[in-house]
Write a protein that holds these residues in place. Structure first.
Motif, PDB file in Angstrom:
ATOM      1  N   TYR A   1      72.090  29.275  22.214  1.00 28.32           N
ATOM      2  CA  TYR A   1      71.597  29.054  20.851  1.00 28.32           C
ATOM      3  C   TYR A   1      70.331  28.214  20.868  1.00 28.32           C
ATOM      4  CZ  TYR A   1      75.810  30.862  18.669  1.00 28.32           C
ATOM      5  OH  TYR A   1      76.820  31.677  18.263  1.00 28.32           O
ATOM      6  N   SER A   2      69.437  28.549  19.934  1.00 30.25           N
ATOM      7  CA  SER A   2      68.310  27.658  19.664  1.00 30.25           C
ATOM      8  C   SER A   2      68.206  27.551  18.152  1.00 30.25           C
ATOM      9  CB  SER A   2      67.021  28.224  20.243  1.00 30.25           C
ATOM     10  OG  SER A   2      65.947  27.391  19.870  1.00 30.25           O
ATOM     11  N   ILE A   3      68.218  26.322  17.688  1.00 33.00           N
ATOM     12  CA  ILE A   3      68.105  26.064  16.256  1.00 33.00           C
ATOM     13  C   ILE A   3      66.816  25.280  16.048  1.00 33.00           C
ATOM     14  CG2 ILE A   3      69.163  24.886  14.272  1.00 33.00           C
ATOM     15  CD1 ILE A   3      71.881  25.321  15.796  1.00 33.00           C
ATOM     16  N   ILE A   4      65.939  25.795  15.212  1.00 33.70           N
ATOM     17  CA  ILE A   4      64.656  25.122  14.984  1.00 33.70           C
ATOM     18  C   ILE A   4      64.501  24.859  13.489  1.00 33.70           C
ATOM     19  CG2 ILE A   4      62.144  25.303  15.276  1.00 33.70           C
ATOM     20  CD1 ILE A   4      62.617  27.141  17.651  1.00 33.70           C
TER      21      ILE A   4
ATOM     22  N   ILE B   1      68.500  29.311  12.771  1.00 31.50           N
ATOM     23  CA  ILE B   1      68.880  29.836  14.083  1.00 31.50           C
ATOM     24  C   ILE B   1      67.846  30.839  14.616  1.00 31.50           C
ATOM     25  CG2 ILE B   1      70.679  31.078  15.353  1.00 31.50           C
ATOM     26  CD1 ILE B   1      72.718  29.829  13.492  1.00 31.50           C
ATOM     27  N   SER B   2      67.272  30.532  15.762  1.00 30.05           N
ATOM     28  CA  SER B   2      66.273  31.407  16.394  1.00 30.05           C
ATOM     29  C   SER B   2      66.875  32.240  17.520  1.00 30.05           C
ATOM     30  CB  SER B   2      65.121  30.576  16.959  1.00 30.05           C
ATOM     31  OG  SER B   2      64.383  29.991  15.905  1.00 30.05           O
TER      32      SER B   2
ATOM     33  N   PHE C   1      67.495  36.740  20.559  1.00 27.68           N
ATOM     34  CA  PHE C   1      66.492  36.302  19.586  1.00 27.68           C
ATOM     35  C   PHE C   1      66.837  36.889  18.214  1.00 27.68           C
ATOM     36  CE2 PHE C   1      61.929  36.960  17.958  1.00 27.68           C
ATOM     37  CZ  PHE C   1      61.827  35.662  17.489  1.00 27.68           C
ATOM     38  N   THR C   2      66.782  36.055  17.186  1.00 24.95           N
ATOM     39  CA  THR C   2      67.164  36.517  15.852  1.00 24.95           C
ATOM     40  C   THR C   2      65.983  37.106  15.072  1.00 24.95           C
ATOM     41  OG1 THR C   2      66.728  34.327  14.924  1.00 24.95           O
ATOM     42  CG2 THR C   2      69.007  34.768  15.623  1.00 24.95           C
TER      43      THR C   2
ATOM     44  N   GLY D   1      59.384  28.090  13.458  1.00 24.26           N
ATOM     45  CA  GLY D   1      58.553  26.952  13.850  1.00 24.26           C
ATOM     46  C   GLY D   1      57.634  26.474  12.740  1.00 24.26           C
ATOM     47  N   LYS D   2      57.117  25.262  12.938  1.00 29.07           N
ATOM     48  CA  LYS D   2      56.170  24.654  11.987  1.00 29.07           C
ATOM     49  C   LYS D   2      55.090  23.943  12.781  1.00 29.07           C
ATOM     50  CE  LYS D   2      58.675  23.814   7.810  1.00 29.07           C
ATOM     51  NZ  LYS D   2      59.972  23.270   7.498  1.00 29.07           N
TER      52      LYS D   2
END
Ligand SMILES: [Zn+2]
Length: 517
Positions: A492-495, A499-500, A506-507, A512-513
């Protein structure tokens, strides 16, 4: 009387426990994970709740009643703040809508990339920051302003010393870039045209950065024995920090080439004593024994390329200069370990990719130094240059002022593999540092160095940039023959609370910002 007191006590305790058991409505709940919060020296068993873009709870699940839209069971997995990569060349990908997902970095567990390194940034920043924001980006970005970029605006590719007037103009442009959102200034004093600047010029500009509480990030003037030498180049960086009164960050610290192998001990001493003097010196490092740069920057003498590509080939055509250029190029190839240690990883003529300079020279039946000019005629050529010693790599890695970086650029596996490679090779297998130290030096330390607020630590009120990966399978898959393989093991990657990556996939969301100081 005793009974009365006892009853009161029971009532107070009941009241207390019902008050302390908070009710939380969350978007995401992460439970059962092995949680490294980015600062502690060991993992804990904690539950994390996210609402919007922030962490709203981190603690023992018994202390709150959490109702979440989505629950992630992280049993057997490491939960960590998202990695922050202090040195990348992701800028070009982030403006390209087919690559702005930033997946090579994302799958390493990176949730924030620093861009504008090595003295080279997009100009003007304001235009590109706006572009990132309107098009969307897959990871957060922290912009730096490049010294060479500013210099070029004022002086072109000229190799002379800047006049007072030109320095004033550069300071003005630099201030505009800082106002537009740069976190600091990067230099690439090894590369033209940054290399044409003297220390005084850099100090004059770094003073403006200091006034803005920014950082000085540098690709040293010499990482080897090309010009001033590695140790004097480190001393120059320290002098800049001391004179301009700002923190300095040495990018991709290394001992490049046999001439400077095992100088890491002296460098560490030098940096430690500067730190004791109160100069904030830190560094980043990528975990590979090959560097990557353009073939031209690696072996062509700087004076020969002054004025740009056309000027280089005009000089090369002059019989007298040609001999001098070839002799110095030959020396630079030797410095990097010989023509068999330079592997072509990017070139317009794809039939030459994955061949060493030696192999191409043998095919063309000319000397390796002549081959350099034959291939750079075709356009931009990048090489992987095998020039580092494991002694220095491990020595630097153990220092508490060294953080993880990728220097990710196309063609070198580090763009896809740095963080998981460090974890799998140097932490899990070789145990150079422990897991918590690795995580802390890939998250909170980097956030602190660059002055990135409320990221890099799993803490209530902080932004929810969180990764979850398997301690068993998290590893790099890219290598020099195939540098374009995503890393594996990231679940998981949460940005910014979104959830990314979910279940290793990959979702397709760009969460990102562009971050602000
Ligand atoms: Zn660099």
């Amino acid at each position: 009387m005793n009974l009365k007191i006892g009853t009161y006590l029971v009532i107070i305790l009941l009241l207390y426990s019902s008050c302390s058991k908070r009710k939380i409505e969350a978007d995401i709940l992460i439970k059962n994970g092995i949680v490294y919060n980015g600062i502690d020296s060991a993992a804990s068993d904690l539950t994390i709740a996210i609402t919007g873009d922030k962490i709203v709870f981190i603690g023992n699940e018994k202390d709150a009643t959490i109702e979440a839209t989505r629950t992630i069971d992280a049993s057997g997995l490491i939960v960590s703040p998202g990695f922050i990569d202090p040195h990348t060349h992701a800028d070009r990908d982030l403006i390209d809508t087919t690559k702005s997902h930033n997946r090579p970095f994302l799958f390493q567990g990176i949730t924030t990339v620093v861009v504008g390194n090595d003295g080279d940034s997009f100009y003007p920043s304001s235009k590109y920051i706006k572009l990132y924001e309107t098009q969307g980006i897959g990871t957060n970005a922290v912009p730096l302003v490049g010294h060479a970029t500013i210099r070029e605006q004022v002086m072109g590719k000229s190799d002379r010393k800047a006049s007072e007037e030109e320095i004033l103009k550069m300071q003005e442009l630099l201030q505009e870039e800082m106002d537009a959102g740069a976190f600091g200034m990067s230099t690439g004093l090894f590369y033209a045209p940054g290399s044409y600047a003297d220390t005084e010029e850099v100090i004059a500009l770094a003073k403006i950065v200091a006034e803005n509480d920014g950082i000085y990030d540098t690709h040293l003037r010499d990482e080897s024995s090309y010009s001033v030498g590695l140790i004097p180049a480190i001393e120059e960086a320290i002098t800049i920090g001391k004179q301009a009164k700002l923190p300095i960050h040495i990018s991709h610290i290394k001992c490049l080439g046999v001439d400077v192998w095992k100088q890491s001990d002296s460098i560490i001493k030098l940096i430690e004593s500067a730190r004791q003097e109160g100069i904030e010196v830190t560094a980043n490092q990528y975990p590979y024994n090959a560097s990557a740069t353009s073939l031209k920057a690696a072996v062509v003498p700087r004076w020969a390329e002054s004025g740009g590509e056309d000027s280089l080939f005009i000089r090369y055509k002059s019989p007298q200069l040609k001999q001098r250029i070839l002799a110095e190029t030959r020396k630079n190839i030797t410095r990097r370990g010989g023509p068999d240690k330079l592997l072509i990883v990017k070139i317009p003529d794809s039939s030459l990719v994955n061949k060493s300079l030696l192999e191409i020279a043998q095919e063309l039946k000319i000397s390796p130094e002549e081959t350099v000019f034959e291939v750079i005629k075709k356009g931009y050529v990048r090489v992987a240059s095998f020039n580092m010693n494991p002694y220095d790599i491990k020595n630097f890695m153990r220092q508490d002022w060294v953080v993880t970086g990728s220097d990710g650029n196309t063609g070198h596996p580090r763009k896809y593999g740095s963080f998981p490679r460090k974890f799998n090779t140097y932490i899990r297998k070789e145990k150079i540092i422990d897991v918590a130290t690795f995580i802390n030096s890939s998250t909170s330390k980097t956030a602190e160095i660059f002055g990135i607020p409320k990221r890099g630590i799993l803490n209530k009120g902080y932004y929810a940039d969180i990764i979850i990966f398997s301690p068993e399978t998290f590893q790099d898959k890219a290598n020099y023959k195939d540098a374009f393989q995503l890393a594996q093991g990231l679940e998981y990657s949460i940005i910014n609370g979104k959830i990314s990556v979910a279940n290793g996939k990959f979702t397709n969301q760009l969460n990102g910002k562009v971050l602000k100081k």
